[in-house]
Every structure is written in C-alpha cells, then in structure tokens.
Design a protein around this motif. Structure first.
Motif, PDB file in Angstrom:
ATOM      1  N   UNK A  55       0.822  -1.210   0.000  1.00  0.00           N
ATOM      2  CA  UNK A  55       0.000   0.000   0.000  1.00  0.00           C
ATOM      3  C   UNK A  55       0.856   1.261   0.000  1.00  0.00           C
ATOM      4  N   UNK A  56       1.936   1.228   0.744  1.00  0.00           N
ATOM      5  CA  UNK A  56       2.839   2.375   0.784  1.00  0.00           C
ATOM      6  C   UNK A  56       3.472   2.617  -0.583  1.00  0.00           C
ATOM      7  N   UNK A  57       3.846   1.549  -1.254  1.00  0.00           N
ATOM      8  CA  UNK A  57       4.435   1.680  -2.590  1.00  0.00           C
ATOM      9  C   UNK A  57       3.407   2.215  -3.583  1.00  0.00           C
ATOM     10  N   UNK A  58       2.160   1.760  -3.472  1.00  0.00           N
ATOM     11  CA  UNK A  58       1.116   2.257  -4.364  1.00  0.00           C
ATOM     12  C   UNK A  58       0.855   3.741  -4.131  1.00  0.00           C
ATOM     13  N   UNK A  59       0.822   4.157  -2.877  1.00  0.00           N
ATOM     14  CA  UNK A  59       0.613   5.574  -2.571  1.00  0.00           C
ATOM     15  C   UNK A  59       1.780   6.423  -3.081  1.00  0.00           C
ATOM     16  N   UNK A  60       2.987   5.923  -2.939  1.00  0.00           N
ATOM     17  CA  UNK A  60       4.155   6.653  -3.446  1.00  0.00           C
ATOM     18  C   UNK A  60       4.108   6.768  -4.962  1.00  0.00           C
ATOM     19  N   UNK A  61       3.641   5.724  -5.627  1.00  0.00           N
ATOM     20  CA  UNK A  61       3.534   5.756  -7.089  1.00  0.00           C
ATOM     21  C   UNK A  61       2.494   6.782  -7.533  1.00  0.00           C
ATOM     22  N   UNK A  62       1.357   6.829  -6.845  1.00  0.00           N
ATOM     23  CA  UNK A  62       0.326   7.820  -7.180  1.00  0.00           C
ATOM     24  C   UNK A  62       0.861   9.228  -6.967  1.00  0.00           C
ATOM     25  N   UNK A  63       1.601   9.440  -5.886  1.00  0.00           N
ATOM     26  CA  UNK A  63       2.203  10.746  -5.632  1.00  0.00           C
ATOM     27  C   UNK A  63       3.218  11.104  -6.714  1.00  0.00           C
ATOM     28  N   UNK A  64       3.980  10.136  -7.153  1.00  0.00           N
ATOM     29  CA  UNK A  64       4.957  10.371  -8.213  1.00  0.00           C
ATOM     30  C   UNK A  64       4.268  10.761  -9.514  1.00  0.00           C
ATOM     31  N   UNK A  65       3.177  10.089  -9.841  1.00  0.00           N
ATOM     32  CA  UNK A  65       2.432  10.419 -11.066  1.00  0.00           C
ATOM     33  C   UNK A  65       1.840  11.823 -10.965  1.00  0.00           C
ATOM     34  N   UNK A  66       1.319  12.184  -9.802  1.00  0.00           N
ATOM     35  CA  UNK A  66       0.757  13.521  -9.621  1.00  0.00           C
ATOM     36  C   UNK A  66       1.836  14.594  -9.773  1.00  0.00           C
ATOM     37  N   UNK A 124       4.587  14.334 -11.498  1.00  0.00           N
ATOM     38  CA  UNK A 124       4.964  14.378 -12.913  1.00  0.00           C
ATOM     39  C   UNK A 124       3.941  15.163 -13.722  1.00  0.00           C
ATOM     40  N   UNK A 125       2.652  15.013 -13.402  1.00  0.00           N
ATOM     41  CA  UNK A 125       1.616  15.760 -14.117  1.00  0.00           C
ATOM     42  C   UNK A 125       1.737  17.259 -13.865  1.00  0.00           C
ATOM     43  N   UNK A 126       1.993  17.647 -12.623  1.00  0.00           N
ATOM     44  CA  UNK A 126       2.143  19.070 -12.301  1.00  0.00           C
ATOM     45  C   UNK A 126       3.370  19.644 -13.000  1.00  0.00           C
ATOM     46  N   UNK A 127       4.461  18.890 -12.991  1.00  0.00           N
ATOM     47  CA  UNK A 127       5.668  19.360 -13.673  1.00  0.00           C
ATOM     48  C   UNK A 127       5.422  19.513 -15.167  1.00  0.00           C
ATOM     49  N   UNK A 128       4.680  18.584 -15.746  1.00  0.00           N
ATOM     50  CA  UNK A 128       4.372  18.669 -17.171  1.00  0.00           C
ATOM     51  C   UNK A 128       3.513  19.885 -17.480  1.00  0.00           C
ATOM     52  N   UNK A 129       2.536  20.180 -16.632  1.00  0.00           N
ATOM     53  CA  UNK A 129       1.706  21.364 -16.849  1.00  0.00           C
ATOM     54  C   UNK A 129       2.514  22.653 -16.733  1.00  0.00           C
ATOM     55  N   UNK A 130       3.418  22.696 -15.759  1.00  0.00           N
ATOM     56  CA  UNK A 130       4.256  23.890 -15.611  1.00  0.00           C
ATOM     57  C   UNK A 130       5.190  24.064 -16.802  1.00  0.00           C
ATOM     58  N   UNK A 131       5.742  22.974 -17.307  1.00  0.00           N
ATOM     59  CA  UNK A 131       6.622  23.071 -18.476  1.00  0.00           C
ATOM     60  C   UNK A 131       5.843  23.499 -19.718  1.00  0.00           C
ATOM     61  N   UNK A 132       4.620  23.019 -19.844  1.00  0.00           N
ATOM     62  CA  UNK A 132       3.798  23.432 -20.990  1.00  0.00           C
ATOM     63  C   UNK A 132       3.489  24.921 -20.924  1.00  0.00           C
ATOM     64  N   UNK A 133       3.207  25.432 -19.715  1.00  0.00           N
ATOM     65  CA  UNK A 133       2.915  26.857 -19.566  1.00  0.00           C
ATOM     66  C   UNK A 133       4.151  27.697 -19.894  1.00  0.00           C
TER      67      UNK A 133
END
Length: 121
Positions: free
Chosen positions: A38-49, A51-60
């Motif tokens: 469960x801890x690994x799954x939560x860390x993976x979800x946090x990592x994906x989130x 990455x999405x924020x970083x991608x949005x900032x780079x696009x802007x």
C-alpha cells in the motif's frame, strides 16, 4: 529455563497484552507485506501527480518562450526569470475559485433578491 518461567509469569500477569503480541507476530508477516504494498502504491500515485504538475508547468513555460527570450535578451538572469514565472503563477491563479462567468457572483457578495409583492384585490 529462567526465561520460560519469566514468560509464563508474564502470560499470567498480562493475558490481554500477551494475546495481542502473539496475534501481531502471527499476522505480522502478511501484514508487513501488504502495508509495504500500500505504501508503494501511494508513493507511485504521488509520483504520477508530481509528474503531471511538472508537465503542466513546463507546458505553460513553453507557451511563454517568446517572453522569456525577450527578458533574457534584456539582461535578466535565470533566477530572475524563474522568480517572475513563480510569482506570476501565484498571482494569476491564487483566486481561481472566484473567477466564474459574469452572471455568477462569487466574491462580490450575495445577490439581492427582489421580492415580488402581490396585491390583494
């Protein structure tokens, strides 16, 4: 031998604690694996989130490439441009909840309702 006597005295003295300890040890092998999963799954979800924020900032920033080129050609350093982008982001999107269509009011206060009076005839 003295350890066994001590353990037996502890079982008689604290039966509830002993039962919980034995059950925890018995279940602990499987529970540890599931907790780490469960801890690994939560860390993976946090990592994906992240990455999405970083991608949005780079696009802007990519859309504002011309402005960045002009600022750097006028002598602004990298950190100055980064600070400008961060402060512009905070200032522009800090009150995004209040930016609604012109027919809806958010920060201007409640709308006054007109009461309709019916004349009694």
């Amino acid at each position: 031998m003295s350890d066994l006597k001590f353990a037996f005295r502890q079982v008689l003295k604290y039966p509830g604690f002993t039962a919980v300890a034995v059950l925890t040890l018995a279940i602990g092998i499987g529970a540890t694996t599931s907790i780490w999963s469960l801890l690994a799954a939560a860390a993976f979800v946090l990592l994906v989130a992240c990455a999405n924020v970083a991608n949005l900032l780079l696009a802007r920033v990519g859309r504002r490439q011309k402005e960045i080129a002009i600022r750097s050609s006028r002598g602004a350093g990298r950190w100055r441009i980064v600070r400008q982008m961060l402060t512009d982001y905070r200032g522009r999107y800090a009150d995004s909840d209040c930016r609604r269509s012109s027919t809806q009011r958010c920060c201007a206060g409640p709308r006054r309702r007109r009461s309709i009076r019916l004349s009694s005839a």
